[in-house]
Structure formats: structure tokens, C-alpha cells
Motif scaffolding. Structure first.
Motif, PDB file in Angstrom:
ATOM      1  N   LEU A  26      19.226 -36.988  -8.746  1.00 17.62           N
ATOM      2  CA  LEU A  26      20.147 -38.045  -8.338  1.00 17.62           C
ATOM      3  C   LEU A  26      21.569 -37.490  -8.262  1.00 17.62           C
ATOM      4  CD1 LEU A  26      20.716 -40.991  -7.620  1.00 17.62           C
ATOM      5  CD2 LEU A  26      20.839 -41.472 -10.082  1.00 17.62           C
ATOM      6  N   GLU A  27      21.920 -36.626  -9.193  1.00 19.79           N
ATOM      7  CA  GLU A  27      23.243 -36.023  -9.189  1.00 19.79           C
ATOM      8  C   GLU A  27      23.469 -35.208  -7.917  1.00 19.79           C
ATOM      9  OE1 GLU A  27      21.104 -35.951 -11.768  1.00 19.79           O
ATOM     10  OE2 GLU A  27      22.195 -37.170 -13.226  1.00 19.79           O
ATOM     11  N   ASP A  28      22.449 -34.477  -7.491  1.00 21.74           N
ATOM     12  CA  ASP A  28      22.529 -33.690  -6.262  1.00 21.74           C
ATOM     13  C   ASP A  28      22.731 -34.600  -5.054  1.00 21.74           C
ATOM     14  OD1 ASP A  28      22.407 -31.449  -4.557  1.00 21.74           O
ATOM     15  OD2 ASP A  28      20.220 -31.541  -4.440  1.00 21.74           O
ATOM     16  N   PHE A  29      21.977 -35.697  -4.996  1.00 20.97           N
ATOM     17  CA  PHE A  29      22.128 -36.665  -3.911  1.00 20.97           C
ATOM     18  C   PHE A  29      23.550 -37.214  -3.879  1.00 20.97           C
ATOM     19  CE2 PHE A  29      22.321 -41.123  -2.642  1.00 20.97           C
ATOM     20  CZ  PHE A  29      21.848 -41.047  -1.343  1.00 20.97           C
ATOM     21  N   CYS A  30      24.042 -37.646  -5.026  1.00 21.56           N
ATOM     22  CA  CYS A  30      25.381 -38.245  -5.092  1.00 21.56           C
ATOM     23  C   CYS A  30      26.470 -37.247  -4.716  1.00 21.56           C
ATOM     24  CB  CYS A  30      25.631 -38.828  -6.477  1.00 21.56           C
ATOM     25  SG  CYS A  30      24.612 -40.289  -6.815  1.00 21.56           S
ATOM     26  N   ALA A  31      26.341 -36.023  -5.192  1.00 20.92           N
ATOM     27  CA  ALA A  31      27.340 -34.998  -4.863  1.00 20.92           C
ATOM     28  C   ALA A  31      27.320 -34.674  -3.372  1.00 20.92           C
ATOM     29  CB  ALA A  31      27.082 -33.741  -5.686  1.00 20.92           C
ATOM     30  N   SER A  32      26.153 -34.602  -2.802  1.00 20.83           N
ATOM     31  CA  SER A  32      26.023 -34.254  -1.385  1.00 20.83           C
ATOM     32  C   SER A  32      26.491 -35.366  -0.459  1.00 20.83           C
ATOM     33  CB  SER A  32      24.575 -33.911  -1.051  1.00 20.83           C
ATOM     34  OG  SER A  32      24.180 -32.741  -1.714  1.00 20.83           O
ATOM     35  N   THR A  33      26.346 -36.606  -0.888  1.00 21.90           N
ATOM     36  CA  THR A  33      26.664 -37.740  -0.023  1.00 21.90           C
ATOM     37  C   THR A  33      27.961 -38.452  -0.396  1.00 21.90           C
ATOM     38  OG1 THR A  33      25.353 -39.271  -1.360  1.00 21.90           O
ATOM     39  CG2 THR A  33      24.218 -38.161   0.485  1.00 21.90           C
ATOM     40  N   GLY A  34      28.582 -38.054  -1.501  1.00 22.87           N
ATOM     41  CA  GLY A  34      29.810 -38.711  -1.939  1.00 22.87           C
ATOM     42  C   GLY A  34      29.567 -40.133  -2.431  1.00 22.87           C
ATOM     43  N   THR A  35      28.402 -40.353  -3.009  1.00 27.28           N
ATOM     44  CA  THR A  35      28.009 -41.675  -3.481  1.00 27.28           C
ATOM     45  C   THR A  35      28.262 -41.813  -4.976  1.00 27.28           C
ATOM     46  OG1 THR A  35      26.276 -41.681  -1.797  1.00 27.28           O
ATOM     47  CG2 THR A  35      26.054 -43.273  -3.556  1.00 27.28           C
TER      48      THR A  35
END
Length: 59
Positions: A26-35
Motif C-alpha cells: 500500500l505504501e508503494d501504491f501511495c508513493a507512486s500515485t501521490g495518494t
């Protein structure tokens, strides 16, 4: 920033698909998408789903 679905159930499906197919956490997703991670967690906790890091999905 990613335009995430507003409906929590659709968000759940979208996120689990993204996590399964493209991101290791989830951290990777958030970092990649700015979420905002806490906003996602708050939204999905409201419909009784929690992120399980060992499975890399909301259950």
C-alpha cells in the motif's frame, strides 16, 4: 494524484486489483500515485475492511 473511485466498494475493488497487479505494498501504491494512505485506510475501515500487509490486500 490518482483520481480514486469515490464509492468505497468500488475503491476496494480498484485498490486490491492495483495492489495485486502493480504494487508490492500500500505504501508503494501511495508513493507512486501521490495518494494519502490514511484517507484510504479511513474510507475502507468505514466499510469494515483493513489492509493486510502480509497478503498485500484489503480484507
Amino acid at each position: 494524484m490518482t483520481n480514486l473511485p469515490k464509492d468505497p466498494v468500488i475503491l476496494l475493488s480498484y485498490l486490491n486489483t492495483q495492489l495485486r497487479d502493480h504494487y508490492s505494498s500500500l505504501e508503494d501504491f501511495c508513493a507512486s500515485t501521490g495518494t494519502d494512505k490514511m484517507n484510504i485506510i479511513k474510507t475502507l475501515t468505514a466499510i469494515d475492511y483493513e489492509y493486510d500487509a502480509s497478503l498485500n490486500q484489503f480484507i
